[in-house]
Design a protein around this motif. Structure first.
Motif, mmCIF file in Angstrom:
data_model
loop_
_atom_site.group_PDB
_atom_site.id
_atom_site.type_symbol
_atom_site.label_atom_id
_atom_site.label_comp_id
_atom_site.label_asym_id
_atom_site.label_seq_id
_atom_site.Cartn_x
_atom_site.Cartn_y
_atom_site.Cartn_z
ATOM 1 N N SER A 88 2.051 -17.030 12.203
ATOM 2 C CA SER A 88 1.371 -15.902 11.586
ATOM 3 C C SER A 88 2.376 -14.830 11.183
ATOM 4 O O SER A 88 3.252 -14.455 11.974
ATOM 5 C CB SER A 88 0.345 -15.308 12.555
ATOM 6 O OG SER A 88 -0.296 -14.191 11.993
ATOM 7 N N LEU A 89 2.262 -14.345 9.946
ATOM 8 C CA LEU A 89 3.086 -13.250 9.443
ATOM 9 C C LEU A 89 2.158 -12.213 8.836
ATOM 10 O O LEU A 89 1.683 -12.371 7.707
ATOM 11 C CB LEU A 89 4.078 -13.758 8.398
ATOM 12 C CG LEU A 89 4.909 -12.701 7.659
ATOM 13 C CD1 LEU A 89 5.764 -11.917 8.650
ATOM 14 C CD2 LEU A 89 5.786 -13.338 6.609
ATOM 15 N N HIS A 90 1.862 -11.153 9.594
ATOM 16 C CA HIS A 90 0.966 -10.093 9.144
ATOM 17 C C HIS A 90 1.765 -8.799 9.007
ATOM 18 O O HIS A 90 2.379 -8.339 9.964
ATOM 19 C CB HIS A 90 -0.186 -9.897 10.121
ATOM 20 C CG HIS A 90 -1.193 -11.002 10.085
ATOM 21 N ND1 HIS A 90 -2.458 -10.880 10.635
ATOM 22 C CD2 HIS A 90 -1.148 -12.246 9.553
ATOM 23 C CE1 HIS A 90 -3.129 -12.010 10.462
ATOM 24 N NE2 HIS A 90 -2.343 -12.849 9.806
ATOM 25 N N ARG A 91 1.723 -8.213 7.796
ATOM 26 C CA ARG A 91 2.499 -6.994 7.553
ATOM 27 C C ARG A 91 1.694 -6.010 6.704
ATOM 28 O O ARG A 91 0.883 -6.408 5.872
ATOM 29 C CB ARG A 91 3.798 -7.320 6.816
ATOM 30 C CG ARG A 91 4.756 -8.210 7.583
ATOM 31 C CD ARG A 91 5.931 -8.602 6.713
ATOM 32 N NE ARG A 91 5.503 -9.429 5.588
ATOM 33 C CZ ARG A 91 6.249 -9.658 4.498
ATOM 34 N NH1 ARG A 91 7.438 -9.094 4.393
ATOM 35 N NH2 ARG A 91 5.806 -10.439 3.520
ATOM 36 N N ASN A 92 1.955 -4.727 6.916
ATOM 37 C CA ASN A 92 1.384 -3.694 6.058
ATOM 38 C C ASN A 92 2.338 -2.513 6.008
ATOM 39 O O ASN A 92 3.154 -2.317 6.913
ATOM 40 C CB ASN A 92 -0.008 -3.263 6.544
ATOM 41 C CG ASN A 92 0.012 -2.799 7.987
ATOM 42 O OD1 ASN A 92 0.470 -1.716 8.294
ATOM 43 N ND2 ASN A 92 -0.494 -3.633 8.888
ATOM 44 N N ALA A 93 2.243 -1.723 4.931
ATOM 45 C CA ALA A 93 3.138 -0.586 4.750
ATOM 46 C C ALA A 93 2.509 0.408 3.782
ATOM 47 O O ALA A 93 1.640 0.059 2.976
ATOM 48 C CB ALA A 93 4.499 -1.051 4.220
ATOM 49 N N ASP A 94 2.964 1.655 3.866
ATOM 50 C CA ASP A 94 2.554 2.717 2.948
ATOM 51 C C ASP A 94 3.736 3.092 2.064
ATOM 52 O O ASP A 94 4.840 3.321 2.556
ATOM 53 C CB ASP A 94 2.083 3.952 3.714
ATOM 54 C CG ASP A 94 0.797 3.695 4.487
ATOM 55 O OD1 ASP A 94 -0.048 2.922 3.988
ATOM 56 O OD2 ASP A 94 0.641 4.260 5.594
ATOM 57 N N THR A 95 3.498 3.155 0.758
ATOM 58 C CA THR A 95 4.522 3.539 -0.206
ATOM 59 C C THR A 95 4.139 4.884 -0.802
ATOM 60 O O THR A 95 3.065 5.007 -1.415
ATOM 61 C CB THR A 95 4.626 2.494 -1.337
ATOM 62 O OG1 THR A 95 4.787 1.198 -0.758
ATOM 63 C CG2 THR A 95 5.801 2.796 -2.244
ATOM 64 N N PRO A 96 4.978 5.941 -0.622
ATOM 65 C CA PRO A 96 4.632 7.273 -1.151
ATOM 66 C C PRO A 96 4.299 7.235 -2.634
ATOM 67 O O PRO A 96 3.312 7.815 -3.072
ATOM 68 C CB PRO A 96 5.890 8.089 -0.868
ATOM 69 C CG PRO A 96 6.549 7.395 0.271
ATOM 70 C CD PRO A 96 6.261 5.933 0.078
ATOM 71 N N GLN A 97 5.110 6.532 -3.431
ATOM 72 C CA GLN A 97 4.809 6.297 -4.837
ATOM 73 C C GLN A 97 5.713 5.193 -5.369
ATOM 74 O O GLN A 97 6.860 5.058 -4.951
ATOM 75 C CB GLN A 97 4.950 7.562 -5.673
ATOM 76 C CG GLN A 97 6.356 8.139 -5.711
ATOM 77 C CD GLN A 97 6.429 9.345 -6.627
ATOM 78 O OE1 GLN A 97 5.432 10.013 -6.900
ATOM 79 N NE2 GLN A 97 7.613 9.625 -7.113
ATOM 80 N N LEU A 98 5.175 4.418 -6.271
ATOM 81 C CA LEU A 98 5.911 3.306 -6.854
ATOM 82 C C LEU A 98 6.787 3.767 -8.007
ATOM 83 O O LEU A 98 7.840 3.194 -8.268
ATOM 84 C CB LEU A 98 4.920 2.232 -7.320
ATOM 85 C CG LEU A 98 5.466 0.860 -7.677
ATOM 86 C CD1 LEU A 98 6.211 0.247 -6.489
ATOM 87 C CD2 LEU A 98 4.342 -0.057 -8.110
ATOM 88 N N GLY A 99 6.346 4.838 -8.698
ATOM 89 C CA GLY A 99 7.133 5.392 -9.795
ATOM 90 C C GLY A 99 6.704 4.910 -11.166
ATOM 91 O O GLY A 99 7.143 5.452 -12.173
#
Length: 295
Positions: A88-99
């Motif tokens: 199992s590979l479960h990941r999440n993240a927040d990106t302030p802005q992609l641009g």
């Protein structure tokens, strides 16, 4: 329509030498994974160009981490083995802005088109589970060694989630035209599943000291069919030692790589238009630790 994501299967567990009676073996452990996942999306400024969106570099998902795995082995009739394992590979993240704004054609459970505002905060989830099932037969065996071959199936389950300022696009006939935003949705989800695909392998074990066994296996699979291309490579070598009655401790070095490419297109007025590409590379090269119980 991108409704398939590819997938994986056959099992490889630790072999503990010659087995005379039926044996059940459960293994729980951890491995160190390095992942590289990309998705080809359309540029919102230039609708004729595409951009390779990198989940790790652009969306800040973790590239390396320790992850769990589970294995089950049933050995019977002296030479026969059935394997089942799960990673199992479960990941999440927040990106302030992609641009930059991006358009994802035919994404989600309803195959809708979406426009993601790259100046707003984006939350991303990418969950990958690999299930493998297989059968092994001990071709040669002696008092302290076993050599066999295996066949099996592997399947991959992929869930991709984007959350943020996302526009749901209206239906349109021209796939190269920037979509008009009809409504905004804070969350879109795509669930992908591939049919079980076969793989083949070889394995062996050698008891070099009472209670100490060297194990190794290698498995391989590759396919190219229509717009789907993928491969699986799994090579492992390590040592298993008896801790106490029915309990074993294993330390191994593993190279494991699953690579999946899916190209998506649609036909309009007898003309094929490329709309979507999806690539997932799931790999690790490093140590594995595991504890096993057998009876």
């Amino acid at each position: 329509m991108l409704k398939q994501a590819f997938v994986g299967l056959l099992a490889a567990a630790s072999f503990s030498g010659h087995v005379n009676a039926d044996e059940y073996k459960f293994t729980i452990g951890a491995f160190y994974a390095s992942s590289d996942s990309t998705m080809l999306v359309k540029s919102a400024k230039d609708t004729n160009s595409y951009y390779l969106l990198d989940f790790e570099d652009d969306l800040l998902l973790t590239e390396e981490q320790f992850l769990p795995f589970f294995e089950f082995t049933y050995s019977f009739n002296d030479r026969h083995n059935i394997y089942l394992d799960w990673k199992s590979l479960h990941r999440n993240a927040d990106t302030p802005q992609l641009g930059f704004d991006i358009e994802i054609p035919e994404f989600g459970d309803n195959d809708d088109n979406f426009l993601i505002d790259g100046e707003a905060k984006i939350s991303t989830t990418l969950n990958i589970d690999i299930l493998r099932l297989g059968y092994g037969y001990d071709i040669w065996e002696g008092d302290n060694y076993t050599v066999g071959a295996s066949i099996g199936l592997h399947t991959m389950f992929v869930e991709t989630v984007f959350e943020g300022n996302i526009g749901l696009c209206e239906s349109r006939s021209d796939p190269n035209a920037l979509c008009d935003t009809a409504t905004f949705t804070p969350r879109i989800v795509d669930n992908a599943l591939t049919a079980p695909l076969p793989d083949v392998g070889v394995y062996g074990s050698y008891e070099f000291y009472p209670g100490w066994v060297f194990n190794a296996h290698a498995q391989y699979f590759a396919i190219k069919y229509d717009n789907v291309k993928g491969s699986l490579v799994d090579i492992r070598a390590g040592v298993q030692a008896i801790i106490c009655e029915n309990w074993h401790l294993s330390l191994a070095y593993n190279y494991y790589d699953v690579d999946v490419d899916i190209e998506q297109s649609r036909s309009i007025l007898d003309t094929e238009f490329r709309t979507f590409d999806y690539n997932i590379n799931y790999s690790f090269t490093g140590p594995m630790f595991a504890v096993s119980y057998s009876f």
